[in-house]
Motif scaffolding. Structure first.
Motif, short mmCIF file in Angstrom:
data_model
loop_
_atom_site.label_atom_id
_atom_site.label_comp_id
_atom_site.label_asym_id
_atom_site.label_seq_id
_atom_site.Cartn_x
_atom_site.Cartn_y
_atom_site.Cartn_z
N GLU A 29 0.82 -1.23 0.00
CA GLU A 29 0.00 0.00 0.00
C GLU A 29 0.84 1.26 0.00
N GLY A 30 2.14 1.13 0.22
CA GLY A 30 3.02 2.29 0.28
C GLY A 30 4.41 1.82 0.68
N GLU A 31 5.33 2.76 0.93
CA GLU A 31 6.68 2.34 1.32
C GLU A 31 6.82 2.46 2.83
N PHE A 32 7.05 1.31 3.47
CA PHE A 32 7.17 1.27 4.93
C PHE A 32 8.57 0.81 5.34
N THR A 33 8.97 1.26 6.52
CA THR A 33 10.28 0.90 7.09
C THR A 33 10.03 0.32 8.47
N ARG A 34 10.92 -0.60 8.86
CA ARG A 34 10.80 -1.18 10.20
C ARG A 34 11.82 -0.53 11.14
N LEU A 35 11.36 -0.14 12.30
CA LEU A 35 12.25 0.37 13.35
C LEU A 35 12.21 -0.61 14.52
N ALA A 36 13.38 -1.06 14.95
CA ALA A 36 13.45 -1.96 16.12
C ALA A 36 13.72 -1.09 17.34
N VAL A 37 12.72 -1.00 18.21
CA VAL A 37 12.74 -0.04 19.32
C VAL A 37 12.81 -0.78 20.65
N SER A 38 13.59 -0.24 21.57
CA SER A 38 13.66 -0.81 22.91
C SER A 38 14.04 0.30 23.89
N PRO A 39 13.97 0.02 25.20
CA PRO A 39 14.37 1.05 26.16
C PRO A 39 15.89 1.24 26.21
N TYR A 56 5.72 -7.45 18.45
CA TYR A 56 6.73 -7.92 19.39
C TYR A 56 7.72 -8.80 18.63
N SER A 57 9.01 -8.72 18.97
CA SER A 57 9.98 -9.54 18.25
C SER A 57 10.76 -10.44 19.21
N ALA A 58 11.54 -11.32 18.64
CA ALA A 58 12.34 -12.25 19.46
C ALA A 58 13.69 -11.64 19.84
N ILE A 86 10.73 -4.07 20.09
CA ILE A 86 9.42 -4.01 19.45
C ILE A 86 9.63 -3.46 18.04
N LEU A 87 9.02 -4.11 17.07
CA LEU A 87 9.19 -3.69 15.68
C LEU A 87 8.04 -2.77 15.30
#
Ligand code: SF4
Length: 224
Positions: free
Chosen positions: A21-31, A58-60, A64-65
């Protein structure tokens, strides 16, 4: 209560679907590399940034993605970082992981972890290389299942190499060096990484490189 996780929360915004549907990017975020505790305000910020368009998964890998519209990435990065969140670098680089040092109660290895992070994180290598630091012999964050596993004990590290983190041949790493004093661990890791940069084949994962070359004298000399 059902264990069918998809019953009430159908994943209709997978990364693949969003990208149709568009161009998306993944950000892997944590504290953070060490801290695993989010504040309610950080969760609110994640929800606010994602809004109706993106997705949260949620990721392994202790993060968090977030799937976000690529065009919005600079603004979203800034907002997430201002909320104190850490966004992992992507690509074929050295990437550090760590346990949470028992929620901060066992911090003996925290300073060297931060030093190694400053010196090694982001170093370009043939394939993404995960270095996992655990703060005691319990190794409850599975250091030995990452390509380079470091297990701290009394001012020294046991170093595990060559784990196959996933797939049909998944296996733990081999104990490569025992009781490496804290003051020598960076030197050893730099030498291992330099060897990987110099002698790996194109796009060769670290575990394949290690198992292909481990009988070479080169490895013996690293721990003499
Ligand atoms: S590896 Fe050791 S120091 Fe780290 S969280 Fe587990 S028990 Fe705590």
């Amino acid at each position: 209560m059902s264990i069918n996780a998809f019953k009430h929360n159908i994943p209709d915004k997978t990364f693949a679907k969003l990208n149709t549907e568009g161009e998306f990017t993944r950000l892997a975020v944590s504290p953070g590399i060490i801290n695993k505790h989010y504040t309610p305000l950080q969760f609110q910020k994640i929800a606010e940034v994602i809004g109706e368009n993106g997705a949260i998964k949620y990721s392994a890998s202790y993060s968090i993605l977030l799937s976000v519209p690529t065009i919005e990435v600079p603004r979203m990065r800034q907002e997430l970082e201002e909320a104190g969140l850490y966004i992992a670098q992507q690509g074929h680089i050295v990437s550090m992981k760590a346990c949470d040092f028992c929620d901060g109660d066992k911090m003996e290895a925290a300073m060297i972890t931060e030093e190694l992070y400053e010196r090694l994180e982001g170093t370009e290598v043939p394939k993404r290389l995960r270095v996992n630091m655990n703060g005691c012999a319990s190794a409850c964050y599975n250091a030995v299942y990452d390509e380079i596993g470091l297990v701290y004990q009394k001012d020294s590290f046991d170093v595990y190499l060559g784990a196959v983190p996933m797939g049909r041949h998944a296996q733990a790493g081999e104990l490569f060096a025992k009781k490496v004093p804290v003051q020598f661990i960076e030197q050893l890791l730099q030498a291992i990484i330099a060897g990987y940069q110099a002698y790996a084949r194109q796009d060769e994962p670290f575990h394949k490189y290690y198992h292909r070359t481990k009988s070479a004298d080169y490895w013996e000399r690293l721990i003499q």
